[in-house]
Design a protein around this motif. Structure first.
Motif, mmCIF file in Angstrom:
data_model
loop_
_atom_site.group_PDB
_atom_site.id
_atom_site.type_symbol
_atom_site.label_atom_id
_atom_site.label_comp_id
_atom_site.label_asym_id
_atom_site.label_seq_id
_atom_site.Cartn_x
_atom_site.Cartn_y
_atom_site.Cartn_z
ATOM 1 N N GLY A 150 -6.963 0.759 -0.196
ATOM 2 C CA GLY A 150 -6.181 1.819 -0.815
ATOM 3 C C GLY A 150 -6.904 2.651 -1.836
ATOM 4 O O GLY A 150 -6.291 3.365 -2.610
ATOM 5 N N SER A 151 -8.241 2.593 -1.904
ATOM 6 C CA SER A 151 -8.959 3.391 -2.897
ATOM 7 C C SER A 151 -10.143 4.074 -2.245
ATOM 8 O O SER A 151 -10.656 3.643 -1.215
ATOM 9 C CB SER A 151 -9.438 2.524 -4.050
ATOM 10 O OG SER A 151 -10.364 1.568 -3.582
ATOM 11 N N SER A 207 2.999 9.345 6.472
ATOM 12 C CA SER A 207 3.626 9.417 5.148
ATOM 13 C C SER A 207 5.007 8.779 5.181
ATOM 14 O O SER A 207 5.692 8.781 6.214
ATOM 15 C CB SER A 207 3.752 10.870 4.678
ATOM 16 O OG SER A 207 2.487 11.474 4.549
ATOM 17 N N MET A 233 3.477 14.108 0.296
ATOM 18 C CA MET A 233 2.509 13.055 -0.023
ATOM 19 C C MET A 233 1.136 13.378 0.541
ATOM 20 O O MET A 233 0.121 12.954 -0.005
ATOM 21 C CB MET A 233 2.963 11.712 0.547
ATOM 22 C CG MET A 233 4.077 11.017 -0.215
ATOM 23 S SD MET A 233 4.416 9.388 0.478
ATOM 24 C CE MET A 233 2.852 8.569 0.254
ATOM 25 N N LEU A 234 1.105 14.129 1.653
ATOM 26 C CA LEU A 234 -0.133 14.317 2.402
ATOM 27 C C LEU A 234 -0.658 15.740 2.208
ATOM 28 O O LEU A 234 -0.044 16.706 2.651
ATOM 29 C CB LEU A 234 0.115 14.048 3.892
ATOM 30 C CG LEU A 234 -1.080 14.208 4.821
ATOM 31 C CD1 LEU A 234 -2.164 13.190 4.479
ATOM 32 C CD2 LEU A 234 -0.654 14.056 6.280
ATOM 33 N N SER A 263 -4.057 15.815 -3.663
ATOM 34 C CA SER A 263 -3.547 14.492 -3.309
ATOM 35 C C SER A 263 -3.542 13.566 -4.509
ATOM 36 O O SER A 263 -4.379 13.674 -5.407
ATOM 37 C CB SER A 263 -4.397 13.872 -2.196
ATOM 38 O OG SER A 263 -4.454 14.718 -1.078
ATOM 39 N N ASN A 264 -2.581 12.643 -4.478
ATOM 40 C CA ASN A 264 -2.591 11.568 -5.465
ATOM 41 C C ASN A 264 -3.865 10.752 -5.280
ATOM 42 O O ASN A 264 -4.267 10.429 -4.162
ATOM 43 C CB ASN A 264 -1.354 10.679 -5.248
ATOM 44 C CG ASN A 264 -1.254 9.594 -6.303
ATOM 45 O OD1 ASN A 264 -2.092 8.709 -6.378
ATOM 46 N ND2 ASN A 264 -0.208 9.671 -7.116
ATOM 47 N N MET A 296 -4.721 7.732 -5.514
ATOM 48 C CA MET A 296 -4.642 6.477 -4.775
ATOM 49 C C MET A 296 -4.063 6.651 -3.379
ATOM 50 O O MET A 296 -3.953 5.693 -2.638
ATOM 51 C CB MET A 296 -3.792 5.476 -5.573
ATOM 52 C CG MET A 296 -4.320 5.171 -6.957
ATOM 53 S SD MET A 296 -5.994 4.491 -6.924
ATOM 54 C CE MET A 296 -5.706 2.936 -6.097
ATOM 55 N N LYS A 297 -3.684 7.879 -3.019
ATOM 56 C CA LYS A 297 -3.045 8.085 -1.712
ATOM 57 C C LYS A 297 -3.708 9.211 -0.941
ATOM 58 O O LYS A 297 -3.070 9.922 -0.190
ATOM 59 C CB LYS A 297 -1.555 8.387 -1.896
ATOM 60 C CG LYS A 297 -0.772 7.249 -2.532
ATOM 61 C CD LYS A 297 0.696 7.583 -2.687
ATOM 62 C CE LYS A 297 1.463 6.439 -3.330
ATOM 63 N NZ LYS A 297 2.895 6.748 -3.517
ATOM 64 N N LYS A 298 -5.005 9.395 -1.131
ATOM 65 C CA LYS A 298 -5.707 10.451 -0.422
ATOM 66 C C LYS A 298 -5.799 10.092 1.057
ATOM 67 O O LYS A 298 -6.113 8.956 1.420
ATOM 68 C CB LYS A 298 -7.108 10.663 -1.013
ATOM 69 C CG LYS A 298 -7.086 11.303 -2.396
ATOM 70 C CD LYS A 298 -8.481 11.600 -2.890
ATOM 71 C CE LYS A 298 -8.459 12.234 -4.274
ATOM 72 N NZ LYS A 298 -7.833 13.546 -4.297
ATOM 73 N N ASN A 299 -5.539 11.075 1.900
ATOM 74 C CA ASN A 299 -5.583 10.834 3.336
ATOM 75 C C ASN A 299 -5.721 12.166 4.041
ATOM 76 O O ASN A 299 -5.520 13.227 3.451
ATOM 77 C CB ASN A 299 -4.324 10.097 3.802
ATOM 78 C CG ASN A 299 -4.545 9.354 5.105
ATOM 79 O OD1 ASN A 299 -5.611 9.446 5.721
ATOM 80 N ND2 ASN A 299 -3.542 8.615 5.542
ATOM 81 N N ARG A 328 10.260 10.548 -4.756
ATOM 82 C CA ARG A 328 9.986 11.429 -3.630
ATOM 83 C C ARG A 328 11.021 12.524 -3.464
ATOM 84 O O ARG A 328 10.694 13.634 -3.065
ATOM 85 C CB ARG A 328 9.883 10.616 -2.339
ATOM 86 C CG ARG A 328 11.154 9.882 -1.939
ATOM 87 C CD ARG A 328 10.931 9.112 -0.653
ATOM 88 N NE ARG A 328 12.156 8.477 -0.187
ATOM 89 C CZ ARG A 328 12.242 7.766 0.926
ATOM 90 N NH1 ARG A 328 11.155 7.580 1.654
ATOM 91 N NH2 ARG A 328 13.381 7.222 1.304
#
Length: 827
Positions: free
Chosen positions: A278-279, A310, A315-316, A370-371, A373-376, A700
């Motif tokens: 997750g990082s 997501s 989020m994305l 992106s956050n 910790m939630k990069k994607n 959210r």
């Protein structure tokens, strides 16, 4: 167990068949009246019904002596053409058609089909040249058919005695398979621009069709009977990606992708970033290399997306790169795909490869939005199609420039001499009028030559003396200011004088020689990255002047500098007075006056000229306040001229700020002034609720201000989410009118949104409701059935339209803020 279930669903998931109006399926060399392939019926061209398609020319049918039960029945025969011969199809529905040509070479007693070399034409357009097939191959083309007949012509090459074909498919493409009205980005080695030609007029040959993250899809799984191959062999670094999949069917939305654009199974699988624990130690991209023609060909690249990774909206965020260039920055599928998860969407690009480059490289990677910790980043499908008949636009013709050089020099010399005389006279006059205060560089009254972006390869030029406004309290507009003056005004750009920064550069507070306070916006020295915004800002602000638009004092373009100088707005951006700073909270009356002022500026921007101007970046940081809290709209670097009288929109690439961006403009890339209205609606809720347009740290359902506020407003509970500093300040009728106005601005479709003139009208009415000092009992008695007080000035019936749904009159005097209701000129 889960994988088995997924595979079962994959092969059982077949979409309902697409029924094209034109549908010709020919098995060449066959005498069968019906050969079933993938549940489709092919007709032999040697049968009674099929022979009508084959025109004059020498040809013969051939059977494969070695065909097996495992091979497709259409590959057991072939048509051998020993002279120029054609197949002719009567077309019922004009438009784009799919043409698939099947070639399966075999050896018979008289022919080895691998030795055939030939060309193929569709209504005179060359599809294949000196073509030969050593293995079974299918060539697929999208062809615009603009007459009631389509001729597929086969011509043997001079080095070959024959051509051959195994099967032919010709059928109508779905409606809007290619949308010409949408501006498509052109990615070339030199720059990213807009592709100016209609995609539907291009003959396109399919080069790659890839199911990213998924398995092989055969025509059984596709409504257009296409084959999609896995992406594994195209991945540059396989460990950078991991497969994402879902068993739920896609959530199709009107206006997005359909099953004809790509089948369900393409949108049910994807590649996503392979993030460990997750990082992200370092940012990285997922990259695919797709081999293409190496002769500098043009390609249409269609990328398919469906957010199946997501758990909530917004989020994305990710970026798209093509051949190393940033093709699309900060993609938010929540906005693109109608604010629904797992809703399919596709984006088209036109790519021009460098000569010698045999690869189209596509990458997706995380966005800075992106956050942490939630990069994607994800990709579901790729299609690459070569533009077969692309003709580059002709370069502008030279108008005998050589013979005009001498004339230009003579005229230029005369003009320079005249200018010197005029300047000398002006200086003498200024000396005689010492009793009058000097105006900064008042002797300069003209523009320097400055190139600005125009359509195609031509450029408009702002010439000397063009579009100058008269001098005002801030000097002459459009005045070129020496760099040395700006160094002096800002103490050589002292960091202590920085008052803001943005995408263009840093903003400094400065004082010119005549003690006028200014804001100096300096682009990155030596960089020309912001040149379009720089030129647009000068072009727009040199032609307009309004009390609620920030005025341009001048500019500097020397020593590789790009500097814009504006009137100084003492209290800065509106946002700083709503949240995120220590500024004292604004009262509700002040907020209404600020919104009304900004609305007036925007209304003038939209209607002040024949085409009007669309701002494209309305947000709370681009509404500035002077020392008296008078609002002025700022930052016109992304502005666009509005559509012409005979047009409904401007087709252009998407620009703006997330959270404020009109979703319809984002989807269709069709810009109208209603896009500004949407952004202004977000600002209205920002003013009311005192929170950012997008806040990823919230729950959210609260991340997107527009969605969150609309939900509360629909429940009739908007008073529950207002800024706590406003508690007890807002009269119910004023709040109701304000909320209703913001809601209308945020309508999903532009045609349902009010004009800025209507918005201004309603905001002034909300102000009047707030400042009306009648006793509460009298106010309640005067309200109509909707719970709103009647208008306090007489209105003609023809003035009452749209949301102007008020009756009655009153003798209550009107305020200056409400004065626009009184005259047609103000409206």
């Amino acid at each position: 167990m889960g994988a088995r279930l997924f595979l079962l669903l994959l092969f059982l998931t077949t979409s309902s068949a697409f029924t094209p109006q034109d549908n010709f399926l020919i098995s060449c060399g066959s005498d069968s009246s019906s050969e079933v392939v993938y549940n489709r019926h092919f007709i032999g061209d040697s049968s009674d019904k099929g022979s009508s398609f084959l025109s004059q020319g020498k040809s013969s049918s051939l059977k494969n002596p070695n065909s097996s039960s495992n091979s497709a029945v259409i590959y057991s025969t072939a048509r051998v053409l020993t002279s120029a011969s054609s197949y002719n199809f009567n077309i019922k529905k004009l438009g784009t058609h799919l043409v698939r040509l099947h070639f399966s070479p075999f050896t018979s007693r008289n022919y080895d089909l691998k030795n055939g070399k030939f060309g193929v034409y569709a209504n005179g357009i060359s599809l294949l040249t000196i073509f030969s097939a050593n293995v079974t191959v299918v060539k697929e083309f999208f062809v615009m058919v603009d007459r009631d007949e389509l001729e597929i012509l086969f011509t043997p090459d001079d080095d070959s005695d024959f051509a051959f074909v195994s099967a032919i498919e010709v059928f109508s493409a779905p409606k809007d398979f290619f949308i010409d009205s949408v501006g498509i980005a052109l990615i070339s080695p030199q720059e990213i621009s807009e592709f100016k030609q209609n995609i539907s007029n291009q003959v396109l040959e399919t080069v790659h069709r890839v199911n990213v993250g998924g398995l092989l899809l055969t025509p059984f799984n596709d409504t257009l009977w296409r084959t999609w191959i896995p992406d594994e062999n195209f991945l540059v670094i396989k460990s950078a990606a991991k497969v994402a999949r879902t068993s739920d069917p896609p959530n199709y939305q009107q206006g997005g992708a359909t099953r004809e654009v790509a089948p369900d199974n393409v949108y049910m699988t994807a590649q996503q970033m392979n993030v460990y624990n997750g990082s992200l130690v370092n940012h990285f991209n997922i990259t695919w290399d797709f081999p293409v023609s190496s002769e500098g060909a043009m390609h249409l690249v269609r990328l398919h997306f469906c957010d199946i990774v997501s758990v909530s909206l917004n989020m994305l965020y990710f970026n798209i790169y093509i051949n190393g260039a940033t093709a699309y920055k900060d993609v938010d599928l929540s906005v693109l795909a109608f604010r629904r998860l797992a809703s399919p969407y596709y984006i088209d690009f036109v790519v021009k490869n460098m000569r010698g480059s045999g690869v189209v490289r596509i990458s997706v990677g995380p966005s800075d939005l992106s956050n942490t910790m939630k990069k994607n980043a994800i990709l579901n499908g790729v299609e690459i199609m070569r533009m077969v008949n692309y003709v580059p636009p002709s370069p502008p013709k030279s108008n005998n420039g050589g013979k005009w050089i001498v004339s230009g020099c003579v005229v230029g010399g005369v003009l320079m001499l005249s200018l010197a005389v005029v300047t000398f006279v002006a200086i003498l006059r200024c000396k005689k009028r010492k009793q009058k205060p000097k105006t900064r560089r008042a002797e300069s009254t003209g523009w320097p030559s400055l190139r600005v972006f125009g359509g195609g390869s031509s450029h408009a030029t702002i010439s000397q003396g063009t579009a100058l406004a008269s001098p005002g309290p801030y000097g002459y507009y459009g005045l070129k200011i020496p760099f040395s003056d700006l160094q002096l005004a800002t103490d050589n750009f002292d960091k202590n004088l920085i008052v803001g920064s943005g995408g263009f550069g840093t903003v400094y507070k400065g004082v010119l020689k005549d003690d006028i306070k200014v804001a100096v916006k300096r682009g990155v020295p030596g960089s020309r990255q912001g040149l379009p915004e720089f030129q647009t800002e000068i072009t727009v602000l040199s032609k307009i002047r309004h009390h609620h638009l920030v005025s341009l004092v001048g500019y500097c373009e020397e020593q590789s500098e790009m500097i814009l100088v504006y009137e100084y707005m003492e209290k800065g951006p509106l946002r700083n007075h709503l949240y995120g700073s220590n500024s004292p909270p604004l009262s509700w009356k002040q907020r209404l006056e600020i919104c009304i002022g900004a609305a007036r500026g925007l209304h003038y921007l939209h209607t002040g000229s024949a085409q009007g101007v669309i701002h494209r970046d309305i947000k709370s940081t681009n509404i500035l306040l002077d020392e008296n809290c008078v609002a002025k709209v700022a930052d016109f670097g992304l502005s666009k001229s509005g559509p012409c009288l005979d047009e409904t929109h401007v087709s252009t690439g998407v620009k703006g700020s997330f959270g404020y961006l009109d979703p319809e403009y984002f989807r269709r890339q069709q810009l109208t002034d209603k896009s500004d209205v949407y952004s202004f609606g977000v600002v209205l809720f920002e003013v009311l609720c005192a929170r950012p347009a997008v806040d990823p740290l919230l729950n959210r359902e609260q991340v997107n201000l527009a969605e969150w506020a609309m939900e509360w407003h629909k429940k009739g509970m908007i008073n529950e989410i207002i800024d706590p500093n406003l508690m007890g300040q807002i009269k119910p009728n004023s709040l109701k009118k304000f909320g209703k106005t913001a809601e209308k601005c945020l309508a999903e479709y532009g045609v349902d949104r009010p004009t800025m003139g209507d918005v201004l009208w309603n905001l002034e009415y909300a102000y009047q409701l707030q400042t009306n000092e009648r006793p509460r009992e009298e106010e309640q008695q005067a309200t109509d059935g909707d719970g709103e007080a009647p208008v306090v000035v007489p209105l003609r019936r023809e003035d009452i339209d749209g949301d102007r749904d008020y009756d009655g009159g009153s003798d209550i005097s009107t305020s200056r803020v409400f004065s626009q209701l009184l005259t047609n000129e103000g409206r």
